[in-house]
Scaffold this active site. Structure first.
Site: not given
Ligand code: NAD
Ligand code: LMR
Length: 311
Positions: A7, A10-12, A32, A82, A88, A119-120, A148, A151, A175
């Site tokens: 991925g 944004n986060v990756g 990705d 989301r 989430r 991932s959520n 968390d 924050r 979470h």
């Molecule tokens: N645990 C946490 O604290 C936390 C914090 C922030 C975000 N998240 C979660 O992380 C996830 C990613 O968030 P983001 O903001 O980076 O989203 P994003 O949409 O910017 O990035 C997600 C990426 O995953 C890729 N993707 C989708 N399916 C795929 C697959 N099968 N194989 C490879 N890549 C694939 C997409 O093309 C995309 O580039 C979300 O589910 C978000 O809720 C969790």
């Molecule tokens: O809030 C979300 O959906 C993304 C992530 O879990 C966060 O806490 O930033």
């Protein structure tokens, strides 16, 4: 040491950026499913090497898992984030299938990797990864508590009008907007309980703001946050790769610890080269134990939705 981040969104990509900038790993592979996307993000990050002065090799791959071979740590951020107004938990339908496929693929090429699930809904995705792969619990770590807690410390520092780095505190439990447990009783300002400086009313507001910290940012940004999430993953990866043995609240499979079993939930863990090396019992009081049990009930109910993908 080699880190794969699945991925490159944004986060990756933020995580790759922080890991390389801070020299946490010698090699980072971003993967990705979107054609050319990970390659583009990797090239953009690599073009910071001379201006920010790092030596990590960052490369990208469009769904070619052979490039991820022999990774020490694999971070899973693939899936959808989301939108404002969503929880989430609403992401489970799409993200469960993605996370399971990704976990299977990464293990084909990195059978010894420690997996960090982002991932959520994260606690449920961590449980899914553990059940689907059958890996030992020390190698499956859910990242949520580090974020968390950062924050929580931010909101405490704002209320105290003091620097975040002078504040200590932890968030355990799920979470989720309603399952998180900011431990205000144990939070401190340079070793003094924060209750010496802040009223109960202010502390309650800090806890409430922390719990909806992700939702607040999602409302402001139109998608969920990435700077603090990416940096929190990098912080966790640093403790693994450099065997720092930091105590970080992580989602881990519980087998009686904190009174819970057959669930992944956030508890304080010692994180080192073997992943989760110890679950620390910080002696919750009765009220905190009750909140933890309630949080577990909600996360367990959500895990029930995994039946189809796990069968
Ligand atoms: N645990 C946490 O604290 C936390 C914090 C922030 C975000 N998240 C979660 O992380 C996830 C990613 O968030 P983001 O903001 O980076 O989203 P994003 O949409 O910017 O990035 C997600 C990426 O995953 C890729 N993707 C989708 N399916 C795929 C697959 N099968 N194989 C490879 N890549 C694939 C997409 O093309 C995309 O580039 C979300 O589910 C978000 O809720 C969790
Ligand atoms: O809030 C979300 O959906 C993304 C992530 O879990 C966060 O806490 O930033």
């Amino acid at each position: 040491m080699k880190v794969t981040i699945v991925g490159a969104g944004n986060v990756g990509a933020t995580c790759a950026d922080v890991i390389s900038y801070r020299g946490i790993a010698s090699e980072v592979v971003l993967l990705d499913i979107k054609e050319g996307f990970a390659e583009g993000k990797a090239m953009d990050i690599m073009q910071c090497a001379t201006t920010t002065g790092f030596n990590t090799r960052v490369s990208g791959s469009t769904n070619d898992y052979s490039k991820t071979a022999n990774s020490d740590v694999v971070v899973i951020t693939s899936g959808i984030p989301r939108k404002p107004g969503m929880t989430r938990e609403e992401l489970i339908g799409i993200n469960a299938g993605i996370v399971k496929t990704v976990a299977d693929n990464v293990l084909k090429f990195s059978p010894d990797a420690i997996i960090v699930v982002v991932s959520n809904p994260m606690d449920t995705m961590t449980y899914l990864t553990l059940k689907a792969t059958g890996l030992p619990k020390n190698r499956i770590i859910g990242m949520g508590g580090a974020l968390d807690s950062s924050r929580f410390k931010y909101y405490l520092s704002q209320a105290l009008a003091k620097p975040s780095n002078d504040v200590q505190g932890m968030v355990i439990g799920g979470h989720g907007d309603t399952t998180m447990i900011p431990l205000t009783r144990l939070a401190s300002y340079n070793g003094s309980p924060v209750s010496n400086f802040l009223s109960q009313e202010v502390l309650d507001k800090v806890a409430a703001d922390t719990m909806v910290g992700g939702a607040t940012l999602t409302g402001l940004l139109g998608t969920s946050a990435w700077y603090a999430p990416g940096a929190s993953v990098a912080y966790l990866v640093d403790s693994i790769l450099n065997d720092q043995k930091k105590m970080i609240p992580c989602s881990v499979f519980l087998e009686g610890e904190y009174g819970q079993s057959d669930i992944c939930l956030g508890v304080p863990c010692i994180i080192g080269k073997n992943g989760i090396e110890e679950i620390v019992d910080i002696q919750l009081n009765d009220a905190e134990k009750a909140l933890f049990a309630k949080s577990a009930d909600a996360v367990r109910a959500m895990n029930g939705d995994l039946k189809a993908v796990l069968s």
